[in-house]
Design a protein around this motif. Structure first.
Motif, PDB file in Angstrom:
ATOM      1  N   ILE A  72       0.880  -1.227   0.053  1.00  0.00           N
ATOM      2  CA  ILE A  72       0.087   0.076  -0.016  1.00  0.00           C
ATOM      3  C   ILE A  72       0.747   1.270   0.145  1.00  0.00           C
ATOM      4  N   ILE A  73       2.014   1.403   0.752  1.00  0.00           N
ATOM      5  CA  ILE A  73       2.670   2.479   0.731  1.00  0.00           C
ATOM      6  C   ILE A  73       3.463   2.827  -0.449  1.00  0.00           C
ATOM      7  N   ILE A  74       4.003   1.480  -1.169  1.00  0.00           N
ATOM      8  CA  ILE A  74       4.801   1.764  -2.656  1.00  0.00           C
ATOM      9  C   ILE A  74       3.673   2.191  -3.647  1.00  0.00           C
ATOM     10  N   THR A  75       2.547   1.757  -3.620  1.00  0.00           N
ATOM     11  CA  THR A  75       1.417   2.213  -4.407  1.00  0.00           C
ATOM     12  C   THR A  75       1.188   3.687  -4.290  1.00  0.00           C
ATOM     13  N   LEU A  76       0.982   3.976  -2.854  1.00  0.00           N
ATOM     14  CA  LEU A  76       0.765   5.383  -2.685  1.00  0.00           C
ATOM     15  C   LEU A  76       1.848   6.286  -3.051  1.00  0.00           C
ATOM     16  N   ILE A  77       3.119   5.941  -2.983  1.00  0.00           N
ATOM     17  CA  ILE A  77       4.011   6.605  -3.523  1.00  0.00           C
ATOM     18  C   ILE A  77       4.006   7.021  -4.715  1.00  0.00           C
ATOM     19  N   PHE A  78       3.905   5.636  -5.611  1.00  0.00           N
ATOM     20  CA  PHE A  78       3.612   5.786  -7.066  1.00  0.00           C
ATOM     21  C   PHE A  78       2.526   6.864  -7.753  1.00  0.00           C
ATOM     22  N   PHE A  79       1.700   6.935  -6.767  1.00  0.00           N
ATOM     23  CA  PHE A  79       0.526   7.843  -7.326  1.00  0.00           C
ATOM     24  C   PHE A  79       0.897   9.074  -7.055  1.00  0.00           C
ATOM     25  N   LEU A  80       1.394   9.289  -5.621  1.00  0.00           N
ATOM     26  CA  LEU A  80       1.742  10.981  -5.484  1.00  0.00           C
ATOM     27  C   LEU A  80       3.130  11.295  -6.568  1.00  0.00           C
ATOM     28  N   LEU A  81       4.034  10.484  -6.858  1.00  0.00           N
ATOM     29  CA  LEU A  81       5.091  10.842  -7.630  1.00  0.00           C
ATOM     30  C   LEU A  81       4.659  10.646  -9.002  1.00  0.00           C
ATOM     31  N   CYS A  82       4.158   9.729  -9.822  1.00  0.00           N
ATOM     32  CA  CYS A  82       3.758   9.736 -11.043  1.00  0.00           C
ATOM     33  C   CYS A  82       2.491  10.028 -11.867  1.00  0.00           C
ATOM     34  N   PHE A  83       1.488   9.889 -11.140  1.00  0.00           N
ATOM     35  CA  PHE A  83       0.175  10.090 -11.703  1.00  0.00           C
ATOM     36  C   PHE A  83      -0.265  11.419 -11.284  1.00  0.00           C
ATOM     37  N   LEU A  84      -0.240  11.714  -9.708  1.00  0.00           N
ATOM     38  CA  LEU A  84      -0.827  13.115  -9.344  1.00  0.00           C
ATOM     39  C   LEU A  84      -0.312  14.285 -10.071  1.00  0.00           C
ATOM     40  N   LEU A 129       4.233  20.313 -17.814  1.00  0.00           N
ATOM     41  CA  LEU A 129       3.178  19.182 -18.524  1.00  0.00           C
ATOM     42  C   LEU A 129       4.619  17.920 -18.973  1.00  0.00           C
ATOM     43  N   VAL A 130       5.111  18.608 -19.795  1.00  0.00           N
ATOM     44  CA  VAL A 130       6.493  17.410 -20.369  1.00  0.00           C
ATOM     45  C   VAL A 130       7.061  16.867 -19.327  1.00  0.00           C
ATOM     46  N   VAL A 131       7.441  17.370 -18.323  1.00  0.00           N
ATOM     47  CA  VAL A 131       8.314  16.601 -17.109  1.00  0.00           C
ATOM     48  C   VAL A 131       7.249  15.686 -16.491  1.00  0.00           C
ATOM     49  N   THR A 132       6.082  15.990 -16.206  1.00  0.00           N
ATOM     50  CA  THR A 132       5.285  15.117 -15.520  1.00  0.00           C
ATOM     51  C   THR A 132       4.838  14.053 -16.437  1.00  0.00           C
ATOM     52  N   LEU A 190       7.472  11.503 -15.599  1.00  0.00           N
ATOM     53  CA  LEU A 190       7.085  10.994 -14.323  1.00  0.00           C
ATOM     54  C   LEU A 190       6.042   9.923 -14.692  1.00  0.00           C
ATOM     55  N   ALA A 191       4.919  10.326 -15.288  1.00  0.00           N
ATOM     56  CA  ALA A 191       3.871   9.060 -15.455  1.00  0.00           C
ATOM     57  C   ALA A 191       4.369   7.930 -16.311  1.00  0.00           C
ATOM     58  N   ALA A 192       5.173   8.052 -17.259  1.00  0.00           N
ATOM     59  CA  ALA A 192       5.703   7.057 -18.198  1.00  0.00           C
ATOM     60  C   ALA A 192       6.783   6.353 -17.420  1.00  0.00           C
ATOM     61  N   MET A 193       7.252   6.968 -16.303  1.00  0.00           N
ATOM     62  CA  MET A 193       8.341   6.028 -15.503  1.00  0.00           C
ATOM     63  C   MET A 193       7.716   5.346 -14.627  1.00  0.00           C
ATOM     64  N   ASN A 194       6.603   5.223 -14.325  1.00  0.00           N
ATOM     65  CA  ASN A 194       5.936   4.283 -13.621  1.00  0.00           C
ATOM     66  C   ASN A 194       5.981   2.912 -13.987  1.00  0.00           C
ATOM     67  N   SER A 195       6.058   2.642 -15.339  1.00  0.00           N
ATOM     68  CA  SER A 195       6.353   1.626 -16.229  1.00  0.00           C
ATOM     69  C   SER A 195       7.711   0.897 -15.783  1.00  0.00           C
ATOM     70  N   CYS A 196       8.548   1.634 -15.541  1.00  0.00           N
ATOM     71  CA  CYS A 196       9.925   1.010 -15.022  1.00  0.00           C
ATOM     72  C   CYS A 196      10.137   0.854 -13.518  1.00  0.00           C
ATOM     73  N   LEU A 197       9.216   1.746 -12.759  1.00  0.00           N
ATOM     74  CA  LEU A 197       9.216   1.486 -11.301  1.00  0.00           C
ATOM     75  C   LEU A 197       8.628   0.279 -10.663  1.00  0.00           C
ATOM     76  N   ASP A 198       7.558  -0.047 -11.538  1.00  0.00           N
ATOM     77  CA  ASP A 198       6.807  -1.115 -10.777  1.00  0.00           C
ATOM     78  C   ASP A 198       7.500  -2.581 -10.311  1.00  0.00           C
ATOM     79  N   PRO A 199       8.482  -2.967 -11.213  1.00  0.00           N
ATOM     80  CA  PRO A 199       9.132  -4.062 -10.689  1.00  0.00           C
ATOM     81  C   PRO A 199       9.816  -3.885  -9.256  1.00  0.00           C
ATOM     82  N   ILE A 200      10.050  -2.719  -8.662  1.00  0.00           N
ATOM     83  CA  ILE A 200      10.348  -2.500  -7.415  1.00  0.00           C
ATOM     84  C   ILE A 200       9.338  -3.148  -6.657  1.00  0.00           C
ATOM     85  N   LEU A 201       7.970  -2.835  -6.926  1.00  0.00           N
ATOM     86  CA  LEU A 201       6.786  -3.252  -6.350  1.00  0.00           C
ATOM     87  C   LEU A 201       6.742  -4.777  -6.135  1.00  0.00           C
ATOM     88  N   TYR A 202       6.978  -5.398  -7.374  1.00  0.00           N
ATOM     89  CA  TYR A 202       6.972  -6.835  -7.196  1.00  0.00           C
ATOM     90  C   TYR A 202       8.331  -7.400  -6.355  1.00  0.00           C
TER      91      TYR A 202
END
Length: 310
Positions: free
Chosen positions: A237-249, A275-278, A281-293
């Motif tokens: 839950i904590i890692i997921t919340l961090i991903f939302f705050l960092l990548c999607f929000l 917007l370009v930077v964010t 960050l949103a695209a970067m979620n695709s390479c951060l998810d393996p950390i969660l796994y």
């Protein structure tokens, strides 16, 4: 003379703006997209290999992570084409259909990721707060049906982006840009997607986090096995919340602001650059998810280490 001078000044200002933002995109996107592609292809490729090992535990949490890894791998495979577009100076050479597919895959991946992460948090939340109901929610058949429903819902909901009226361009060499004639439609779609695709999942994850923490603070020292289960659930839950705050929000906030002011004189270069930077960050979620796994998937760490040693 004054009118002519004013027109020339306005044209010069607009051209400078376009050159500046195009130059910024050309500097940022190719580097970030290729970096995300390399990390995402390796990380998600290895993750899928580990998840589909015959000896890997078959539990609902791993089912959601498998689907998340497949979604991420599908998305990162499109990033070299995106990088090529900006390296060629915002010139699209792959045709109109593939152009629309690029936009479509971006949003399919983003919202599939959001829903899979949300379902994963709900499963872990139930394991902590309602352990006696966990078996029902963690049922494999239920997880597979839920994943299939998420795929169908997101693929269907994002289908308007395949329409030429929304994602198509009068100039065939342009792509991955906001077309002025489609701004109103995109703003309406954004309002719906913002609520259904981001705010509701984000609020769900926050509720899961708050009640999980509350339950863990109330509970007395449980058995060792339960402590390990609770630790893994809370970490998810904590890692997921961090991903939302960092990548999607940040991306959802800036995208909304940009769409609101895109046809207005109030639109400015800092917002467009942000917007370009964010989006990166949103695209970067695709390479951060393996950390969660690695930290939260059942038996994933041991299997991954075994694979690396081999």
């Amino acid at each position: 003379m004054n009118i002519s001078k004013k027109v020339l000044d306005d044209n010069f200002t607009n051209n400078c703006f376009n050159c500046t933002i195009d130059g910024f995109k050309q500097a940022v996107y190719p580097i970030m997209y290729l970096f995300i592609f390399l990390l995402g292809a390796v990380g998600n490729g290895l993750s899928i290999y580990v998840f589909f090992q015959p000896s890997q535990k078959k539990i609902s949490a791993n089912i959601y992570m498998q689907n998340l890894a497949v979604s991420d791998l599908m998305f990162v495979s499109t990033l070299p084409l995106r990088a090529t577009y900006f390296l060629l100076g915002s010139r699209w050479v792959f045709g109109d259909i593939l152009c629309r597919t690029m936009t479509y895959t971006l949003y399919v991946n983003m919202y599939c990721s959001i829903y899979f992460l949300t379902m994963l948090s709900i499963v872990r939340f139930v394991a902590i707060v309602y352990p006696f109901k966990h078996m029902k929610v963690a049922n494999m058949k239920y997880a597979r049906i839920t994943c299939a429903a998420i795929w169908v819902f997101v693929l269907a909901s994002a289908s308007p982006l395949l329409c030429k009226e929304i994602a198509g361009y009068i100039d065939p060499v342009k792509c991955l840009e906001l077309h002025p004639s489609s701004t109103h439609r995109l703003l309406m779609l954004n309002s719906i997607v913002l609520i259904v695709g981001f705010i509701l999942p984000f609020c769900t994850i926050i509720v899961c986090y708050v009640f999980a923490i509350k339950t863990l603070l109330k509970s007395r020292t449980p058995q060792r096995k339960r402590m390990i289960c609770h630790k893994k659930a809370l970490l998810t839950i904590i890692i997921t919340l961090i991903f939302f705050l960092l990548c999607f929000l940040p991306y959802h906030i800036l995208r909304t602001v940009h769409l609101v002011y895109s046809n207005s004189s109030q639109d400015n270069l800092p917002v467009h650059k942000a917007l370009v930077v964010t989006l990166c960050l949103a695209a970067m979620n695709s390479c951060l998810d393996p950390i969660l796994y690695y930290f939260a998937a059942e038996n994933f760490k041991a299997k991954f280490r075994s694979l690396c040693c081999r």
